[in-house]
Design an enzyme around this catalytic site. Structure first.
Site, PDB file in Angstrom:
ATOM      1  N   SER A 222     -39.968  35.127 -33.382  1.00 38.76           N
ATOM      2  CA  SER A 222     -39.066  35.169 -32.162  1.00 38.76           C
ATOM      3  C   SER A 222     -39.605  34.021 -31.129  1.00 38.76           C
ATOM      4  CB  SER A 222     -39.359  36.689 -31.314  1.00 38.76           C
ATOM      5  OG  SER A 222     -38.498  36.836 -30.456  1.00 38.76           O
TER       6      SER A 222
ATOM      7  N   HIS B 213     -33.304  35.431 -33.321  1.00 36.42           N
ATOM      8  CA  HIS B 213     -32.460  36.235 -32.962  1.00 36.42           C
ATOM      9  C   HIS B 213     -31.060  35.966 -33.047  1.00 36.42           C
ATOM     10  CE1 HIS B 213     -35.604  39.099 -31.879  1.00 36.42           C
ATOM     11  NE2 HIS B 213     -36.001  38.134 -31.352  1.00 36.42           N
TER      12      HIS B 213
ATOM     13  N   GLU C  44     -32.702  37.505 -37.665  1.00 39.99           N
ATOM     14  CA  GLU C  44     -33.616  38.697 -37.387  1.00 39.99           C
ATOM     15  C   GLU C  44     -33.931  39.023 -38.971  1.00 39.99           C
ATOM     16  OE1 GLU C  44     -32.577  41.856 -35.136  1.00 39.99           O
ATOM     17  OE2 GLU C  44     -32.700  40.711 -33.343  1.00 39.99           O
TER      18      GLU C  44
END
EC number: 3.4.15.6
Length: 279
Positions: free
Chosen positions: A135, A177, A204
């Site tokens: 992330s 994401h 993801e």
């Protein structure tokens, strides 16, 4: 700038992950990172600085221990002064793998960027230490980092803000994401400013496993979107007002899944050894 690889050495792997990676039930991506870092002989340092949650570091320590890692420790950096401490630099020197957690990438750039720790991390990766990030941690790995931006599928002038990242490489810019948060527009916009880098959009539970030879292979359950602007023919970025759509001609787009690959040097994609599942 990326550190020069010492003579006779090989650069460590760079593994950006799109976030929300599987941690318990068949954690393929984290298992592969552990294997690359040395398996049971791996010595992993977790850097949870991007997160404000105090349990982030210990959580990943438990995950890596359950995967059989011999030594794992989380080291946080709450202030820039922390990133100057010699004992933290010494601990990094003993690592075979370094893992950045998710959170806010601007915490990483403001607390670690330009410090002795940032320089040491670049040197270590150039000398063979493997570095992964999930992330926000994924976004921070490259020289060009998306700090924040608007969601949506269109390139819009002013819709994304870039900041300097860690600088392990200058070959790509990461967004994470990706499909879940509809981020194609802001990745393309970031390339409209400077088409040198390759845009990598990570879904993801999906990773770009980038080896020392600059070959990227996809791992995980989602997809990786590659935006190649090296043959860009026209961009109206310099002509439009902020908030207006941008005209871009000549972009090349690849949609990769597990087993497919992309060479960051030649900019050639391959279906590779695709893995298919059936109900």
């Amino acid at each position: 700038m990326p550190s020069r690889v010492p003579e006779g050495a090989e650069r460590g792997w760079i593994i950006p992950i799109g976030g929300a990676e599987e941690k318990a039930d068949g954690p393929e991506i984290l298992s592969r990172f552990v294997e690359i870092a040395g398996g049971s002989n791996a010595n992993i340092v977790v850097i949870p600085t991007a997160s404000r949650m105090r349990d982030t570091g210990p959580k990943y320590e438990r995950v890596f221990k359950e995967l059989g890692v011999g030594a794992v420790e989380s080291i946080d950096f709450d202030t820039r002064r922390d990133a100057h401490e010699e004992n933290r630099l010494v601990r990094l020197d003993s690592a075979t793998g370094i893992f950045f957690t998710g959170g806010n990438q601007l915490r990483l750039s403001t607390l670690i960027g330009g410090t002795p720790v940032a320089k040491r991390l670049r040197l270590l990766n150039a000398a063979g230490v493997h570095v992964a990030g999930t992330s926000a941690g994924a976004s921070f790995l490259s020289e060009h980092m998306i700090a924040f931006g608007d969601e949506g599928g269109s390139a819009i002038a002013g819709s994304v803000r870039l900041a300097p990242g860690l600088g392990l490489t200058n070959r790509f810019v990461i967004d994470q994401h990706f499909r879940q948060r509809d981020r194609l527009g802001r990745l393309v916009t970031s390339l409209a400013y400077n088409p040198f880098a390759v845009g990598i959009g990570l879904d993801e539970d999906t990773a770009a496993m980038i080896g020392p030879d600059n070959e990227l292979e996809v791992a995980g359950s989602g997809g990786v979107t590659i935006v190649d602007a090296s043959e860009l023919e026209f961009s109206s970025m310099d002509q439009v007002d902020e908030g207006q759509p941008v005209c871009l001609l000549g972009l090349k787009l690849h949609m990769l899944v597990a087993g497919a690959s992309f060479n960051l040097h030649t900019r050639k994609a391959s279906a590779g050894r695709l893995r298919h599942s059936k109900e």
